[in-house]
Design a protein around this motif. Structure first.
Motif, PDB file in Angstrom:
ATOM      1  N   GLY A 156       0.801  -1.209   0.000  1.00  0.00           N
ATOM      2  CA  GLY A 156       0.000   0.000   0.000  1.00  0.00           C
ATOM      3  C   GLY A 156       0.836   1.261   0.000  1.00  0.00           C
ATOM      4  N   HIS A 157       1.644   1.433   1.041  1.00  0.00           N
ATOM      5  CA  HIS A 157       2.420   2.664   1.197  1.00  0.00           C
ATOM      6  C   HIS A 157       3.349   2.926   0.013  1.00  0.00           C
ATOM      7  CE1 HIS A 157       4.934   5.753   2.986  1.00  0.00           C
ATOM      8  NE2 HIS A 157       6.001   5.008   2.774  1.00  0.00           N
ATOM      9  N   HIS A 158       4.075   1.910  -0.424  1.00  0.00           N
ATOM     10  CA  HIS A 158       5.036   2.120  -1.506  1.00  0.00           C
ATOM     11  C   HIS A 158       4.349   2.430  -2.838  1.00  0.00           C
ATOM     12  CE1 HIS A 158       8.978   1.449   0.270  1.00  0.00           C
ATOM     13  NE2 HIS A 158       8.413   0.563   1.052  1.00  0.00           N
ATOM     14  N   ARG A 159       3.136   2.021  -2.952  1.00  0.00           N
ATOM     15  CA  ARG A 159       2.392   2.298  -4.193  1.00  0.00           C
ATOM     16  C   ARG A 159       1.718   3.675  -4.142  1.00  0.00           C
ATOM     17  NH1 ARG A 159      -2.493  -1.516  -6.676  1.00  0.00           N
ATOM     18  NH2 ARG A 159      -2.926  -0.230  -8.525  1.00  0.00           N
ATOM     19  N   ASN A 160       1.262   4.080  -2.963  1.00  0.00           N
ATOM     20  CA  ASN A 160       0.439   5.288  -2.864  1.00  0.00           C
ATOM     21  C   ASN A 160       1.104   6.430  -2.103  1.00  0.00           C
ATOM     22  OD1 ASN A 160      -1.836   3.925  -4.097  1.00  0.00           O
ATOM     23  ND2 ASN A 160      -2.133   2.871  -2.139  1.00  0.00           N
ATOM     24  N   VAL A 161       2.400   6.299  -1.791  1.00  0.00           N
ATOM     25  CA  VAL A 161       3.064   7.302  -0.969  1.00  0.00           C
ATOM     26  C   VAL A 161       2.887   8.705  -1.527  1.00  0.00           C
ATOM     27  CG1 VAL A 161       5.294   6.999  -2.157  1.00  0.00           C
ATOM     28  CG2 VAL A 161       5.236   7.873   0.194  1.00  0.00           C
ATOM     29  N   ALA A 162       2.680   9.670  -0.612  1.00  0.00           N
ATOM     30  CA  ALA A 162       2.510  11.088  -0.951  1.00  0.00           C
ATOM     31  C   ALA A 162       1.223  11.362  -1.724  1.00  0.00           C
ATOM     32  CB  ALA A 162       3.716  11.623  -1.726  1.00  0.00           C
ATOM     33  N   THR A 163       0.251  10.450  -1.640  1.00  0.00           N
ATOM     34  CA  THR A 163      -1.072  10.674  -2.225  1.00  0.00           C
ATOM     35  C   THR A 163      -2.114  10.509  -1.125  1.00  0.00           C
ATOM     36  OG1 THR A 163      -1.575   8.360  -2.800  1.00  0.00           O
ATOM     37  CG2 THR A 163      -0.232   9.630  -4.366  1.00  0.00           C
ATOM     38  N   ASP A 164      -3.345  10.904  -1.422  1.00  0.00           N
ATOM     39  CA  ASP A 164      -4.426  10.759  -0.444  1.00  0.00           C
ATOM     40  C   ASP A 164      -4.762   9.290  -0.188  1.00  0.00           C
ATOM     41  OD1 ASP A 164      -4.619  13.467  -0.144  1.00  0.00           O
ATOM     42  OD2 ASP A 164      -6.279  13.724  -1.547  1.00  0.00           O
ATOM     43  N   ALA A 168      -0.305   6.683   5.603  1.00  0.00           N
ATOM     44  CA  ALA A 168       0.955   6.993   6.288  1.00  0.00           C
ATOM     45  C   ALA A 168       1.585   8.293   5.800  1.00  0.00           C
ATOM     46  CB  ALA A 168       1.945   5.848   6.109  1.00  0.00           C
ATOM     47  N   SER A 169       1.005   8.932   4.784  1.00  0.00           N
ATOM     48  CA  SER A 169       1.518  10.212   4.292  1.00  0.00           C
ATOM     49  C   SER A 169       0.722  11.349   4.922  1.00  0.00           C
ATOM     50  CB  SER A 169       1.401  10.300   2.769  1.00  0.00           C
ATOM     51  OG  SER A 169       2.270   9.381   2.141  1.00  0.00           O
ATOM     52  N   ALA A 170       1.422  12.269   5.574  1.00  0.00           N
ATOM     53  CA  ALA A 170       0.760  13.404   6.211  1.00  0.00           C
ATOM     54  C   ALA A 170       0.237  14.370   5.153  1.00  0.00           C
ATOM     55  CB  ALA A 170       1.729  14.118   7.146  1.00  0.00           C
ATOM     56  N   ARG A 171      -0.877  15.001   5.458  1.00  0.00           N
ATOM     57  CA  ARG A 171      -1.436  16.022   4.581  1.00  0.00           C
ATOM     58  C   ARG A 171      -0.719  17.351   4.828  1.00  0.00           C
ATOM     59  NH1 ARG A 171      -2.824  11.582   3.279  1.00  0.00           N
ATOM     60  NH2 ARG A 171      -4.957  10.782   3.340  1.00  0.00           N
ATOM     61  N   LEU A 172      -0.736  18.214   3.854  1.00  0.00           N
ATOM     62  CA  LEU A 172      -0.106  19.518   3.984  1.00  0.00           C
ATOM     63  C   LEU A 172      -0.748  20.287   5.140  1.00  0.00           C
ATOM     64  CD1 LEU A 172       1.907  21.599   2.850  1.00  0.00           C
ATOM     65  CD2 LEU A 172       0.055  22.443   1.379  1.00  0.00           C
ATOM     66  N   GLY A 173       0.052  20.697   6.107  1.00  0.00           N
ATOM     67  CA  GLY A 173      -0.455  21.473   7.228  1.00  0.00           C
ATOM     68  C   GLY A 173      -1.153  20.658   8.300  1.00  0.00           C
TER      69      GLY A 173
END
Length: 225
Positions: A156-164, A168-173
């Motif tokens: 999951g993480h390695h496929r979707n990193v930095a996306t919604d 495990a990826s924090a949102r901006l702010g």
């Protein structure tokens, strides 16, 4: 550049936390807080005064390091050390007449050992191609009842990193207090979804004995029990 430029000794420092956990369990008193004070006090100060890390290995050196089994043996050693410390802590805290502060110190220390050291070593092991090393990684994740990380992180993480799509990826702010529960709960839900998709793609029912999330949940509950 070769493995001699990257001596083995600094990698042994990862065992400093288990050693401090044991010190807290046996020496009691203020020693029960030795691990969190070391991690959040001494290490940041040491990093500030000693500066940044040295150069990273180039591809030739990295290949040499991968072939040097001593570094892998250090990772493997964390499995018996982790479980020995964890079970010993349960035994001592459950049998000794400790003060609430000492119990808190031991709780924080074991939590740091499990979440700060064991999960990081597990992260390395579950990325290895060897089934043996992947199982060692799962064992370390078991010590934190976090076995679903094996599914969610790799698939999951390695496929979707930095996306919604990546919990495990924090949102901006986003604040830590919003991120933490969303990440932990979202990762668990995502692991169920990924495992269901895998089984459906193989023509099998998600609610079956082949579902790793069912297996992991049963193992976690059995271990905790």
């Amino acid at each position: 550049m070769n493995s001699r430029r990257f001596p083995l000794a600094p990698y042994c420092l990862s065992f400093s936390i288990p050693i401090l956990v044991l010190a807290g369990l046996y020496l009691e008193g203020a020693w029960t807080f030795a691990a969190p004070l070391f991690l959040f006090g001494f290490l940041p100060l040491a990093e500030h005064f000693l500066g940044t890390d040295g150069p990273s290995p180039d591809e030739t050196a990295a290949r040499s390091l991968r072939e040097d089994r001593r570094y892998s043996y250090l990772l493997w050693l964390h499995v018996p050390v982790q479980f020995a410390c964890l079970l010993l802590a349960c035994s001592i805290v459950g049998s000794k007449d400790l003060s609430p502060i000492e119990v808190l110190g031991n709780l924080l220390s074991v939590g740091i050992m499990s979440g700060g050291i064991a999960i990081n070593v597990a992260h390395e092991l579950i990325h290895r191609p060897s089934r043996f090393e992947q199982n060692l990684g799962k064992a370390l994740l078991l010590s934190s009842c976090y076995m679903h990380f094996f599914i969610e992180h790799v698939r999951g993480h390695h496929r979707n990193v930095a996306t919604d799509g990546d919990p495990a990826s924090a949102r901006l702010g986003e604040s830590f207090y919003t991120y933490y529960p969303r990440s932990v709960l979202g990762s668990y839900v995502s692991a169920w979804r990924l495992e269901s998709q895998r089984l459906q793609g193989e023509g099998r029912k998600p609610l079956s004995a082949g579902n790793q999330m069912i297996q992991f949940t049963a193992i976690n509950l059995g271990f905790a029990g």
